[in-house]
Design a protein around this motif. Structure first.
Motif, PDB file in Angstrom:
ATOM      1  N   ARG A   3     -59.608  57.065 -27.198  1.00 31.67           N
ATOM      2  CA  ARG A   3     -58.682  56.376 -26.292  1.00 31.67           C
ATOM      3  C   ARG A   3     -57.229  56.822 -27.001  1.00 31.67           C
ATOM      4  NH1 ARG A   3     -57.887  50.819 -25.996  1.00 31.67           N
ATOM      5  NH2 ARG A   3     -58.815  49.891 -27.897  1.00 31.67           N
ATOM      6  N   MET A   4     -56.410  56.283 -25.460  1.00 29.77           N
ATOM      7  CA  MET A   4     -55.210  56.052 -25.608  1.00 29.77           C
ATOM      8  C   MET A   4     -55.013  54.884 -25.685  1.00 29.77           C
ATOM      9  SD  MET A   4     -52.408  57.904 -26.209  1.00 29.77           S
ATOM     10  CE  MET A   4     -52.411  60.179 -25.758  1.00 29.77           C
ATOM     11  N   THR A   5     -54.514  54.806 -26.877  1.00 30.57           N
ATOM     12  CA  THR A   5     -53.554  52.997 -26.979  1.00 30.57           C
ATOM     13  C   THR A   5     -52.413  52.984 -27.290  1.00 30.57           C
ATOM     14  OG1 THR A   5     -53.687  53.465 -29.968  1.00 30.57           O
ATOM     15  CG2 THR A   5     -55.314  52.882 -28.690  1.00 30.57           C
ATOM     16  N   VAL A   6     -51.488  52.424 -26.707  1.00 31.85           N
ATOM     17  CA  VAL A   6     -50.373  51.915 -27.276  1.00 31.85           C
ATOM     18  C   VAL A   6     -49.404  52.539 -27.951  1.00 31.85           C
ATOM     19  CG1 VAL A   6     -48.742  50.252 -26.965  1.00 31.85           C
ATOM     20  CG2 VAL A   6     -50.575  50.001 -25.627  1.00 31.85           C
ATOM     21  N   GLN A   7     -50.567  52.266 -29.319  1.00 30.15           N
ATOM     22  CA  GLN A   7     -49.732  52.671 -30.817  1.00 30.15           C
ATOM     23  C   GLN A   7     -50.426  54.310 -31.122  1.00 30.15           C
ATOM     24  OE1 GLN A   7     -52.328  50.392 -30.363  1.00 30.15           O
ATOM     25  NE2 GLN A   7     -51.372  48.934 -31.410  1.00 30.15           N
ATOM     26  N   ALA A   9     -50.022  56.556 -28.349  1.00 32.37           N
ATOM     27  CA  ALA A   9     -49.367  57.172 -27.370  1.00 32.37           C
ATOM     28  C   ALA A   9     -48.050  57.007 -28.250  1.00 32.37           C
ATOM     29  CB  ALA A   9     -49.729  56.180 -26.006  1.00 32.37           C
ATOM     30  N   ALA A  10     -47.500  55.581 -29.019  1.00 33.58           N
ATOM     31  CA  ALA A  10     -45.854  55.206 -29.127  1.00 33.58           C
ATOM     32  C   ALA A  10     -45.506  56.725 -30.444  1.00 33.58           C
ATOM     33  CB  ALA A  10     -45.635  54.414 -29.189  1.00 33.58           C
ATOM     34  N   ILE A  11     -46.594  56.898 -31.137  1.00 36.05           N
ATOM     35  CA  ILE A  11     -46.471  57.798 -32.905  1.00 36.05           C
ATOM     36  C   ILE A  11     -46.937  59.256 -31.737  1.00 36.05           C
ATOM     37  CG2 ILE A  11     -47.949  59.197 -33.913  1.00 36.05           C
ATOM     38  CD1 ILE A  11     -49.401  55.965 -34.977  1.00 36.05           C
ATOM     39  N   HIS A  12     -47.804  59.387 -29.928  1.00 36.06           N
ATOM     40  CA  HIS A  12     -47.291  60.919 -30.168  1.00 36.06           C
ATOM     41  C   HIS A  12     -46.022  60.763 -29.310  1.00 36.06           C
ATOM     42  CE1 HIS A  12     -48.550  64.103 -27.185  1.00 36.06           C
ATOM     43  NE2 HIS A  12     -49.625  64.798 -27.998  1.00 36.06           N
ATOM     44  N   GLN A  13     -45.403  60.368 -29.087  1.00 38.83           N
ATOM     45  CA  GLN A  13     -43.925  59.927 -27.960  1.00 38.83           C
ATOM     46  C   GLN A  13     -43.325  60.556 -29.170  1.00 38.83           C
ATOM     47  OE1 GLN A  13     -42.588  56.810 -26.129  1.00 38.83           O
ATOM     48  NE2 GLN A  13     -40.896  57.962 -24.894  1.00 38.83           N
ATOM     49  N   ASN A  46     -53.950  56.894 -37.236  1.00 39.83           N
ATOM     50  CA  ASN A  46     -53.238  57.531 -35.534  1.00 39.83           C
ATOM     51  C   ASN A  46     -53.072  59.787 -35.986  1.00 39.83           C
ATOM     52  OD1 ASN A  46     -53.570  56.245 -32.456  1.00 39.83           O
ATOM     53  ND2 ASN A  46     -53.129  54.335 -34.259  1.00 39.83           N
ATOM     54  N   LEU A  47     -52.522  58.813 -36.726  1.00 37.18           N
ATOM     55  CA  LEU A  47     -52.266  60.475 -37.217  1.00 37.18           C
ATOM     56  C   LEU A  47     -53.210  61.358 -37.315  1.00 37.18           C
ATOM     57  CD1 LEU A  47     -49.262  59.990 -39.393  1.00 37.18           C
ATOM     58  CD2 LEU A  47     -49.509  61.140 -37.094  1.00 37.18           C
ATOM     59  N   LYS A  48     -54.578  60.414 -37.962  1.00 35.91           N
ATOM     60  CA  LYS A  48     -55.629  61.094 -38.648  1.00 35.91           C
ATOM     61  C   LYS A  48     -56.735  61.313 -37.562  1.00 35.91           C
ATOM     62  CE  LYS A  48     -60.050  60.776 -40.895  1.00 35.91           C
ATOM     63  NZ  LYS A  48     -60.725  61.471 -40.254  1.00 35.91           N
ATOM     64  N   ALA A  49     -56.281  60.558 -36.387  1.00 30.96           N
ATOM     65  CA  ALA A  49     -57.605  60.505 -35.638  1.00 30.96           C
ATOM     66  C   ALA A  49     -57.089  61.940 -34.325  1.00 30.96           C
ATOM     67  CB  ALA A  49     -57.558  59.133 -34.181  1.00 30.96           C
ATOM     68  N   LEU A  50     -55.427  61.757 -34.175  1.00 30.03           N
ATOM     69  CA  LEU A  50     -54.722  62.869 -33.738  1.00 30.03           C
ATOM     70  C   LEU A  50     -55.307  64.497 -34.416  1.00 30.03           C
ATOM     71  CD1 LEU A  50     -51.276  61.020 -32.753  1.00 30.03           C
ATOM     72  CD2 LEU A  50     -53.033  62.043 -30.770  1.00 30.03           C
ATOM     73  N   LEU A  51     -55.139  64.507 -35.747  1.00 35.63           N
ATOM     74  CA  LEU A  51     -55.420  66.031 -36.010  1.00 35.63           C
ATOM     75  C   LEU A  51     -56.906  66.175 -35.393  1.00 35.63           C
ATOM     76  CD1 LEU A  51     -53.879  65.004 -39.944  1.00 35.63           C
ATOM     77  CD2 LEU A  51     -53.833  66.437 -38.475  1.00 35.63           C
ATOM     78  N   ASP A  52     -57.990  64.895 -35.952  1.00 36.38           N
ATOM     79  CA  ASP A  52     -59.125  65.551 -35.548  1.00 36.38           C
ATOM     80  C   ASP A  52     -59.657  65.662 -34.059  1.00 36.38           C
ATOM     81  OD1 ASP A  52     -59.794  64.562 -38.040  1.00 36.38           O
ATOM     82  OD2 ASP A  52     -60.617  62.401 -37.484  1.00 36.38           O
ATOM     83  N   ASP A  53     -58.057  64.819 -32.845  1.00 33.45           N
ATOM     84  CA  ASP A  53     -58.436  66.093 -31.415  1.00 33.45           C
ATOM     85  C   ASP A  53     -57.642  67.008 -31.665  1.00 33.45           C
ATOM     86  OD1 ASP A  53     -60.258  63.823 -31.285  1.00 33.45           O
ATOM     87  OD2 ASP A  53     -59.309  62.363 -30.127  1.00 33.45           O
ATOM     88  N   ALA A  54     -57.062  67.424 -32.706  1.00 32.07           N
ATOM     89  CA  ALA A  54     -56.412  68.754 -32.765  1.00 32.07           C
ATOM     90  C   ALA A  54     -55.226  68.497 -31.456  1.00 32.07           C
ATOM     91  CB  ALA A  54     -57.207  69.397 -31.919  1.00 32.07           C
ATOM     92  N   GLU A  55     -54.711  67.702 -31.445  1.00 35.49           N
ATOM     93  CA  GLU A  55     -53.546  66.774 -30.493  1.00 35.49           C
ATOM     94  C   GLU A  55     -52.444  67.831 -31.493  1.00 35.49           C
ATOM     95  OE1 GLU A  55     -52.796  63.501 -28.384  1.00 35.49           O
ATOM     96  OE2 GLU A  55     -55.436  63.639 -28.434  1.00 35.49           O
ATOM     97  N   ILE A  56     -52.087  66.758 -33.126  1.00 33.35           N
ATOM     98  CA  ILE A  56     -51.385  67.636 -33.513  1.00 33.35           C
ATOM     99  C   ILE A  56     -51.490  68.944 -34.519  1.00 33.35           C
ATOM    100  CG2 ILE A  56     -49.599  65.416 -33.132  1.00 33.35           C
ATOM    101  CD1 ILE A  56     -50.696  64.212 -36.201  1.00 33.35           C
ATOM    102  N   ARG A  57     -50.386  68.730 -35.716  1.00 30.30           N
ATOM    103  CA  ARG A  57     -51.059  69.682 -36.735  1.00 30.30           C
ATOM    104  C   ARG A  57     -50.570  68.886 -38.308  1.00 30.30           C
ATOM    105  NH1 ARG A  57     -50.323  75.066 -34.151  1.00 30.30           N
ATOM    106  NH2 ARG A  57     -47.480  74.428 -33.893  1.00 30.30           N
ATOM    107  N   LEU A  58     -50.825  69.414 -39.099  1.00 38.49           N
ATOM    108  CA  LEU A  58     -50.191  69.208 -40.659  1.00 38.49           C
ATOM    109  C   LEU A  58     -49.518  70.629 -40.928  1.00 38.49           C
ATOM    110  CD1 LEU A  58     -49.944  66.868 -42.486  1.00 38.49           C
ATOM    111  CD2 LEU A  58     -52.496  68.805 -43.214  1.00 38.49           C
TER     112      LEU A  58
END
Length: 125
Positions: A3-7, A9-13, A46-58
């Motif tokens: 789920r998209m938490t406030v934290q 969302a802030a990291i993604h932004q 959250n970076l790990k979760a975003l990586l796992d969801d393929a929303e970000i890359r290393l």
């Protein structure tokens, strides 16, 4: 998909607004504008979760700490400033590099990093 938490969302932004790959500490500093109590441990989680969801890359450059960027950027390369060590996106590509491979080899992918000084460091120097 988490789920998209406030934290989160802030990291993604923070990654979206930066327009360049960020170190975890840079993500923390940018995301704290929206979530003042954010910790570095929460950023890493959250970076790990975003990586796992393929929303970000290393983004891994030789001799440099890992950085993160949005996965939606598509194919591009990077420029690293030798003065401030920030990394910037280069939205250009020399194209087909197959001719550089030894005879009989098959190029499957490529990564190009340019090194020099960014405009901020050039102006400061």
């Amino acid at each position: 998909m988490q789920r998209m938490t406030v934290q989160r969302a802030a990291i993604h932004q923070a990654l979206s607004v930066a327009g360049r790959p960020l170190l975890p500490q840079e993500v923390l500093e940018a995301a704290q504008a929206r979530v003042p109590g954010l910790s570095l441990a929460t950023v890493y989680r959250n970076l790990k979760a975003l990586l796992d969801d393929a929303e970000i890359r290393l983004v891994e450059l030789p001799g440099s700490a890992a950085r993160y960027e949005l996965a939606s950027h598509g194919h591009h390369h990077h420029f690293q400033c030798r003065a401030c060590y920030r990394v910037f996106d280069v939205h250009a590509c020399p194209g087909d590099l197959r001719r550089l491979a030894p005879p009989g080899f098959v190029v499957q992918d490529h990564d190009l990093t340019l090194y020099g000084q960014c405009k901020d460091c050039l102006q400061a120097g």
